[in-house]
Scaffold this motif. Structure first.
Motif, mmCIF file in Angstrom:
data_model
loop_
_atom_site.group_PDB
_atom_site.id
_atom_site.type_symbol
_atom_site.label_atom_id
_atom_site.label_comp_id
_atom_site.label_asym_id
_atom_site.label_seq_id
_atom_site.Cartn_x
_atom_site.Cartn_y
_atom_site.Cartn_z
ATOM 1 N N SER A 1 2.955 8.507 10.324
ATOM 2 C CA SER A 1 2.040 9.568 9.780
ATOM 3 C C SER A 1 0.612 9.052 9.488
ATOM 4 C CB SER A 1 2.705 9.857 8.279
ATOM 5 O OG SER A 1 4.128 10.507 8.577
ATOM 6 N N VAL A 2 0.532 7.806 9.013
ATOM 7 C CA VAL A 2 -0.640 7.222 8.788
ATOM 8 C C VAL A 2 -1.603 7.040 9.843
ATOM 9 C CG1 VAL A 2 -1.895 5.477 7.697
ATOM 10 C CG2 VAL A 2 -0.015 6.016 6.611
ATOM 11 N N MET A 3 -0.948 6.532 11.049
ATOM 12 C CA MET A 3 -1.877 6.069 12.031
ATOM 13 C C MET A 3 -1.907 7.133 13.332
ATOM 14 S SD MET A 3 -0.858 2.052 12.355
ATOM 15 C CE MET A 3 -2.110 1.758 13.912
ATOM 16 N N ARG A 4 -0.939 7.897 13.387
ATOM 17 C CA ARG A 4 -0.937 8.785 14.654
ATOM 18 C C ARG A 4 -1.125 10.208 14.113
ATOM 19 N NH1 ARG A 4 -0.714 4.940 18.470
ATOM 20 N NH2 ARG A 4 -0.458 6.471 19.999
ATOM 21 N N MET A 5 -0.942 10.539 12.842
ATOM 22 C CA MET A 5 -1.166 11.933 12.338
ATOM 23 C C MET A 5 -2.445 11.808 11.827
ATOM 24 S SD MET A 5 1.513 13.638 13.573
ATOM 25 C CE MET A 5 1.106 15.107 12.737
ATOM 26 N N ARG A 6 -2.925 10.619 11.633
ATOM 27 C CA ARG A 6 -4.319 10.729 10.712
ATOM 28 C C ARG A 6 -4.435 11.436 9.372
ATOM 29 N NH1 ARG A 6 -8.246 10.069 14.898
ATOM 30 N NH2 ARG A 6 -7.222 8.747 16.584
ATOM 31 N N ILE A 7 -3.519 10.955 8.549
ATOM 32 C CA ILE A 7 -3.490 11.435 7.043
ATOM 33 C C ILE A 7 -4.540 10.819 6.448
ATOM 34 C CG2 ILE A 7 -2.056 11.263 5.015
ATOM 35 C CD1 ILE A 7 0.364 11.569 6.606
ATOM 36 N N ARG A 8 -5.374 11.684 5.921
ATOM 37 C CA ARG A 8 -6.328 11.150 4.822
ATOM 38 C C ARG A 8 -5.935 10.158 4.029
ATOM 39 N NH1 ARG A 8 -10.587 15.472 1.665
ATOM 40 N NH2 ARG A 8 -12.147 13.788 1.171
ATOM 41 N N ASN A 9 -6.879 9.353 3.718
ATOM 42 C CA ASN A 9 -6.652 8.196 2.840
ATOM 43 C C ASN A 9 -5.078 7.483 2.943
ATOM 44 O OD1 ASN A 9 -9.199 8.544 1.510
ATOM 45 N ND2 ASN A 9 -8.314 9.854 0.129
ATOM 46 N N GLY A 10 -4.700 7.485 4.347
ATOM 47 C CA GLY A 10 -3.210 6.910 4.404
ATOM 48 C C GLY A 10 -3.095 5.589 4.256
ATOM 49 N N TRP A 11 -4.630 4.622 4.427
ATOM 50 C CA TRP A 11 -4.638 3.395 4.424
ATOM 51 C C TRP A 11 -4.419 2.907 2.931
ATOM 52 C CZ3 TRP A 11 -7.951 1.244 0.636
ATOM 53 C CH2 TRP A 11 -8.978 2.184 0.339
ATOM 54 N N LEU A 12 -4.328 3.727 2.077
ATOM 55 C CA LEU A 12 -3.940 3.539 0.705
ATOM 56 C C LEU A 12 -2.459 3.348 0.551
ATOM 57 C CD1 LEU A 12 -6.085 5.865 -1.467
ATOM 58 C CD2 LEU A 12 -6.471 3.382 -1.250
ATOM 59 N N VAL A 13 -1.753 3.871 1.377
ATOM 60 C CA VAL A 13 -0.513 3.640 1.373
ATOM 61 C C VAL A 13 0.201 2.442 1.900
ATOM 62 C CG1 VAL A 13 2.108 4.797 2.245
ATOM 63 C CG2 VAL A 13 0.163 6.351 1.418
ATOM 64 N N THR A 14 -0.488 2.018 3.052
ATOM 65 C CA THR A 14 -0.070 0.749 3.867
ATOM 66 C C THR A 14 -0.507 -0.487 2.966
ATOM 67 O OG1 THR A 14 -2.033 0.953 5.179
ATOM 68 C CG2 THR A 14 0.008 1.798 5.942
ATOM 69 N N ASN A 15 -1.738 -0.481 2.234
ATOM 70 C CA ASN A 15 -2.234 -1.472 1.478
ATOM 71 C C ASN A 15 -1.117 -1.487 0.127
ATOM 72 O OD1 ASN A 15 -4.054 -2.015 3.259
ATOM 73 N ND2 ASN A 15 -5.937 -1.019 2.388
ATOM 74 N N ALA A 16 -1.033 -0.434 -0.542
ATOM 75 C CA ALA A 16 -0.298 -0.541 -1.791
ATOM 76 C C ALA A 16 1.125 -0.941 -1.542
ATOM 77 C CB ALA A 16 -0.027 1.129 -2.284
ATOM 78 N N ALA A 17 1.649 -0.716 -0.116
ATOM 79 C CA ALA A 17 2.900 -1.259 0.251
ATOM 80 C C ALA A 17 2.880 -2.926 0.265
ATOM 81 C CB ALA A 17 3.498 -0.898 1.423
ATOM 82 N N LEU A 18 1.906 -3.558 0.783
ATOM 83 C CA LEU A 18 1.768 -4.798 0.944
ATOM 84 C C LEU A 18 1.420 -5.396 -0.444
ATOM 85 C CD1 LEU A 18 -0.311 -5.145 4.331
ATOM 86 C CD2 LEU A 18 2.083 -5.781 3.880
ATOM 87 N N LEU A 19 1.091 -4.878 -1.211
ATOM 88 C CA LEU A 19 0.499 -5.471 -2.386
ATOM 89 C C LEU A 19 1.884 -5.752 -3.243
ATOM 90 C CD1 LEU A 19 -2.497 -3.492 -3.820
ATOM 91 C CD2 LEU A 19 -2.447 -5.804 -3.243
ATOM 92 N N THR A 20 2.889 -5.121 -2.868
ATOM 93 C CA THR A 20 4.243 -5.454 -3.666
ATOM 94 C C THR A 20 4.612 -6.913 -3.360
ATOM 95 O OG1 THR A 20 5.533 -4.601 -1.736
ATOM 96 C CG2 THR A 20 5.178 -2.872 -3.322
ATOM 97 N N TYR A 21 4.076 -7.609 -2.449
ATOM 98 C CA TYR A 21 4.718 -8.771 -2.205
ATOM 99 C C TYR A 21 3.700 -9.902 -3.300
ATOM 100 C CZ TYR A 21 7.248 -7.793 2.020
ATOM 101 O OH TYR A 21 8.068 -7.358 3.081
#
Length: 307
Positions: free
Chosen positions: A125-145
């Motif tokens: 969804s983030v990379m292929r569908m080009r969802i707007r501000n999708g990078w926030l989702v991936t970065n927020a997920a990594l912040l859980t570590y």
């Protein structure tokens, strides 16, 4: 005379240069030989250090009395009786072994499937569908570590108690999926950069829907990364202990790692049964690793260098 002297001087200088180069090559060969010899010795030491615990496990499991403090390198009368006791549930701590083994399999399979589905759908969804501000989702997920998983054990326990999920296998599945999904998203995101976006655009021109692109283009091309992440999630769920210990207390709902700890509650711990159980429990992840090790390594290396 002067010409002869010059030629003699040049030949002497050339001989000295050749001799010096030969000495440097010999020194380099000696250094390389010593380095290789040192690496070989260190590798042997590390290999022995790694295999000693496994060797001790096997030796204790072959003891008839489970004497963990034996000074023999090999049991005087080795016997596979301990393995038969485990497989036949012939000891009172092992009366639910196969049910607990099934719990471990169920949790590991469900964690693996959910991690693969959530991670692949997120990155698609983030990379292929080009969802707007999708990078926030991936970065927020990594912040859980940022917060260690052990620090979240009590909050997770209270949440599961509040929603009535204590002694439910899905409480462990939910916790482990939470910890494994950010890693899956990172690997899928990095590996997905190697897949040309033009493939998706061509499929859209031909009338393919997003789901068709996901199932027929994205997933097949992501196979090495799926295997790598799936193996990681499987081993994480298979070897996890803390959350299974906190959230599963009934023998019927326990997994094998938690049940193994129950052996230490008696006055006389049956070490031979414990080691035999551990060896049997270790067979599936070892077989899984060796079955998928090539695709696992290729998926991790591709995900680490692309982009």
């Amino acid at each position: 005379m002067s010409t002869v002297t010059i030629e003699t001087g040049v030949s002497v200088a050339t001989a000295r240069t050749a001799s010096s180069s030969e000495r440097m090559r010999r020194a380099a060969r000696r250094v390389r030989y010593l380095t290789n010899a040192g690496a070989a010795v260190l590798s042997v030491v590390l290999l022995i250090w790694t295999l000693i615990p496994i060797y001790n496990m096997v030796m204790v499991s072959l003891e008839s009395e489970g004497d963990v403090f034996s000074d023999h390198l090999f049991p005087a009368q080795p016997s596979a009786h301990s393995f038969w006791i485990v497989l036949s549930q012939g000891f009172w701590y092992l009366e639910h072994f196969w049910h607990q083994f099934g719990n471990s399999v169920y949790i590991a399979v469900m964690v693996t499937l959910l991690v693969l589905v959530i991670g692949s759908l997120t990155t698609f969804s983030v990379m292929r569908m080009r969802i707007r501000n999708g990078w926030l989702v991936t970065n927020a997920a990594l912040l859980t570590y940022v917060i260690p998983a052990s620090f979240l054990a009590i909050p997770f326990y209270l949440i599961m108690q509040h929603y009535g999920l204590h002694n439910n296998r899905w409480s462990v599945i939910a916790a482990l999926v939470t910890f494994a999904t950010p890693y899956a998203i990172f690997i899928f995101q990095e590996y997905g950069r190697s897949i040309p976006i033009e493939l998706d655009e061509s499929a859209r021109i031909d009338g393919a829907s997003p789901l068709q692109i996901y199932f027929k283009i994205y997933l097949p091309l992501m196979a090495p990364a799926l295997v790598a992440v799936g193996t990681y999630a499987l081993l994480l769920a298979w070897n996890e202990y803390l959350y299974q210990f906190l959230l599963l207390s009934k023998k019927e709902n326990m997994t094998v790692p938690v049940a193994l700890a129950q052996f230490l509650n008696s006055d006389v711990a049956p070490w031979n049964y414990m080691m035999a159980t551990a060896i049997i429990y270790a067979i599936p992840p070892v077989a899984t690793y060796y079955a998928f090790r090539r695709r696992m390594s290729s998926g991790l290396t591709m995900g680490g260098v692309k982009g």
